[in-house]
Design an enzyme around this catalytic site. Structure first.
Site, PDB file in Angstrom:
ATOM      1  N   HIS A  78       0.851  -1.195   0.000  1.00 57.52           N
ATOM      2  CA  HIS A  78       0.000   0.000   0.000  1.00 57.52           C
ATOM      3  C   HIS A  78       0.880   1.235   0.000  1.00 57.52           C
ATOM      4  O   HIS A  78       1.985   1.235   0.558  1.00 57.52           O
ATOM      5  CB  HIS A  78      -0.982   0.003   1.178  1.00 57.52           C
ATOM      6  CG  HIS A  78      -0.360  -0.024   2.538  1.00 57.52           C
ATOM      7  ND1 HIS A  78       0.018   1.126   3.209  1.00 57.52           N
ATOM      8  CD2 HIS A  78      -0.066  -1.051   3.372  1.00 57.52           C
ATOM      9  CE1 HIS A  78       0.506   0.806   4.391  1.00 57.52           C
ATOM     10  NE2 HIS A  78       0.478  -0.519   4.520  1.00 57.52           N
ATOM     11  N   ASP A  80      -0.068   4.347   1.099  1.00 52.04           N
ATOM     12  CA  ASP A  80      -0.362   5.355   2.119  1.00 52.04           C
ATOM     13  C   ASP A  80       0.343   5.044   3.427  1.00 52.04           C
ATOM     14  O   ASP A  80       0.776   3.909   3.672  1.00 52.04           O
ATOM     15  CB  ASP A  80      -1.866   5.489   2.345  1.00 52.04           C
ATOM     16  CG  ASP A  80      -2.501   4.214   2.897  1.00 52.04           C
ATOM     17  OD1 ASP A  80      -2.144   3.113   2.420  1.00 52.04           O
ATOM     18  OD2 ASP A  80      -3.350   4.293   3.805  1.00 52.04           O
ATOM     19  N   ASP A 108       6.284   1.285   6.708  1.00 53.50           N
ATOM     20  CA  ASP A 108       4.977   0.660   6.523  1.00 53.50           C
ATOM     21  C   ASP A 108       4.208   1.498   5.519  1.00 53.50           C
ATOM     22  O   ASP A 108       3.575   2.471   5.883  1.00 53.50           O
ATOM     23  CB  ASP A 108       4.258   0.594   7.872  1.00 53.50           C
ATOM     24  CG  ASP A 108       2.893  -0.044   7.800  1.00 53.50           C
ATOM     25  OD1 ASP A 108       2.538  -0.593   6.745  1.00 53.50           O
ATOM     26  OD2 ASP A 108       2.152   0.030   8.799  1.00 53.50           O
ATOM     27  N   GLU A 141      -5.035   2.021   2.747  1.00 51.46           N
ATOM     28  CA  GLU A 141      -5.022   0.791   3.538  1.00 51.46           C
ATOM     29  C   GLU A 141      -5.113   1.095   5.015  1.00 51.46           C
ATOM     30  O   GLU A 141      -5.787   0.378   5.782  1.00 51.46           O
ATOM     31  CB  GLU A 141      -3.736   0.001   3.241  1.00 51.46           C
ATOM     32  CG  GLU A 141      -3.714  -1.415   3.791  1.00 51.46           C
ATOM     33  CD  GLU A 141      -3.118  -1.524   5.203  1.00 51.46           C
ATOM     34  OE1 GLU A 141      -3.153  -2.625   5.777  1.00 51.46           O
ATOM     35  OE2 GLU A 141      -2.621  -0.483   5.727  1.00 51.46           O
ATOM     36  N   GLU A 142      -4.467   2.162   5.430  1.00 49.87           N
ATOM     37  CA  GLU A 142      -4.345   2.453   6.858  1.00 49.87           C
ATOM     38  C   GLU A 142      -5.633   2.958   7.497  1.00 49.87           C
ATOM     39  O   GLU A 142      -5.716   3.062   8.712  1.00 49.87           O
ATOM     40  CB  GLU A 142      -3.220   3.472   7.089  1.00 49.87           C
ATOM     41  CG  GLU A 142      -1.831   3.002   6.665  1.00 49.87           C
ATOM     42  CD  GLU A 142      -1.241   1.950   7.603  1.00 49.87           C
ATOM     43  OE1 GLU A 142      -1.983   1.424   8.459  1.00 49.87           O
ATOM     44  OE2 GLU A 142      -0.049   1.653   7.463  1.00 49.87           O
ATOM     45  N   ASP A 165       3.718  -6.688   3.796  1.00 51.61           N
ATOM     46  CA  ASP A 165       3.170  -5.722   4.740  1.00 51.61           C
ATOM     47  C   ASP A 165       3.011  -6.342   6.122  1.00 51.61           C
ATOM     48  O   ASP A 165       1.888  -6.618   6.556  1.00 51.61           O
ATOM     49  CB  ASP A 165       1.817  -5.214   4.232  1.00 51.61           C
ATOM     50  CG  ASP A 165       1.258  -4.091   5.090  1.00 51.61           C
ATOM     51  OD1 ASP A 165       2.031  -3.484   5.849  1.00 51.61           O
ATOM     52  OD2 ASP A 165       0.042  -3.834   4.998  1.00 51.61           O
ATOM     53  N   HIS A 354       3.521   2.477  13.039  1.00 51.39           N
ATOM     54  CA  HIS A 354       2.445   3.344  13.532  1.00 51.39           C
ATOM     55  C   HIS A 354       2.915   4.169  14.739  1.00 51.39           C
ATOM     56  O   HIS A 354       2.122   4.506  15.616  1.00 51.39           O
ATOM     57  CB  HIS A 354       1.184   2.546  13.891  1.00 51.39           C
ATOM     58  CG  HIS A 354       0.514   1.925  12.711  1.00 51.39           C
ATOM     59  ND1 HIS A 354      -0.773   1.434  12.755  1.00 51.39           N
ATOM     60  CD2 HIS A 354       0.950   1.702  11.449  1.00 51.39           C
ATOM     61  CE1 HIS A 354      -1.105   0.934  11.571  1.00 51.39           C
ATOM     62  NE2 HIS A 354      -0.069   1.092  10.771  1.00 51.39           N
TER      63      HIS A 354
END
Length: 381
Positions: A78, A80, A108, A141-142, A165, A354
């Site tokens: 992904h 984003d 990520d 995705e997030e 991922d 994150h």
């Protein structure tokens, strides 16, 4: 075929320093299209999902025809990142990459993207034949796998692939839970809390009574439940008319998922139904609505399936030992598997994701690239 470590490091840094928080993926999308175009992509497709996701870009499907008569595969990443992601500056200490400031790094999922780019560069400069491959690069995705949910599965021609991922390294995720998203709305009756509290019915009190009884936390080895937010009321001097609770249930077992979801629904319904008016003065009766929607489907891959046998053979060919694990979270792979695309999740080396402490080691990205090259060449046909 040797991976160019410094080129990979430079590519990763460049990707990370292109801001791409969810729904603002326009710049990274254009950059990726240009890079893969220069690498000789057979076809680059940007789908029409932007109108549904709110992103600046659609999902990308980038195809390379390949010369080997092998089963086509895809790699998914992904584009984003989570916030804070404005003005990312990468700090390199030896072979360790972190954020220089108060942002996430973006490994990520840009560690996966960098490995995909480097793999195709190595194949191109070595003039090495490879199998047909697609790179499926999603948006949003997030914020709930939104891009993958909006992707038309027929656009992906390969039937099997790998989502790059996950944190850690040399890990393959074979199982991930399904999830139900719950929005529970308890409706009471508003009244002045000082003048006539007996006229009201507190939605917050009823919600609290139900929340004290519902299953939550870890239910068993396959199942969890959580209630993450509660909102309601207008002021401290008003009996709250409404309370809205957002929660979820996850399980590797669909039967358990439905059982726990049903139990939560029943407890809220029974709690509201059991309300009584002690003074007989209330200006109405309470109600509750429990809205349930599937957030993502279950992911279950068995070791004998071709997608796992192939990655095992590829890892063995380069002297890598993989571990196979169950995950507690959802990813684009859940959506792909639910759409009939057998997809295993492969870790990229990223850790502390994150958060502003996010980091990744160059060697892990090098080894991930080596695994991709093994998957793309005859060693795993």
């Amino acid at each position: 075929m040797d991976v160019n470590r410094e080129r990979l490091a430079a590519s990763f840094t460049e990707l990370c320093e292109i801001d791409s928080p969810s729904r603002r993926e326009g710049r990274i999308s254009r950059h990726l299209q240009q890079v893969f175009r220069e690498l000789g992509a057979t076809e680059i497709v940007e789908d029409d999902s932007a109108g549904r996701t709110g992103s600046e870009s659609g999902n990308l499907i980038i195809r390379f025809a390949g010369a080997l008569e092998c089963t086509p595969i895809f790699f998914s990443c992904h584009m984003d990142t989570v916030q804070p992601a404005e003005g990312v500056r990468v700090k390199r200490s030896g072979d360790l990459f972190t954020s220089e400031g108060d942002t996430v790094l973006g490994s990520d999922d840009k560690s996966g993207l960098a490995a995909c780019i480097e793999a195709m560069r190595v194949l191109r400069e070595n003039n090495r034949p490879y199998r047909p491959v697609e790179f499926v690069i999603t948006t949003c995705e997030e914020i709930g796998l939104v891009g993958a949910k909006a992707l038309e599965p027929a656009l992906v021609r390969a039937r099997e692939g790998y989502a790059l991922d996950s944190s850690g390294f040399a890990r393959v995720i074979t199982h991930a839970p399904a999830a139900n998203r719950l929005t529970i709305t308890v409706t009471g009756v508003a009244a002045h809390a000082g003048l006539h509290p007996e006229w009201g019915v507190s939605a917050l009190i009823l919600a609290a009574r139900a929340l004290a009884r519902v299953p939550s936390g870890r239910i068993d080895e396959e199942t969890t439940a959580n209630f993450g937010t509660i909102s309601g009321g207008a002021a401290s001097n008003i009996v709250p008319e409404k309370a809205v609770i957002e929660g979820e249930v996850r399980s590797h077992s669909m039967a358990k998922l439905e059982r726990v979801t049903g139990e939560i629904r029943e407890i809220f319904t029974a709690t509201v139904a059991a309300w009584t008016d002690p003074t007989g003065s209330a200006k109405g009766t309470p109600a509750v609505d429990v809205a349930v929607r599937q957030d993502f489907p279950v992911m279950q891959l068995e070791r004998e399936e071709p997608v796992l046998r192939r990655v095992e053979a590829a890892a063995r060919s380069i002297g890598m030992t993989l571990t196979y694990e169950r995950a507690g979270g959802g990813s684009d792979a859940n959506i792909f598997n639910g759409n009939g695309l057998a997809t295993a999740i492969v870790a990229t080396g990223m850790t502390n994701v994150h958060s502003t402490k996010e980091q990744v080691e160059l060697q892990d990205m090098v080894d991930l690239t080596r695994l991709l090259l093994a998957l793309l060449t005859e060693s795993s046909c």
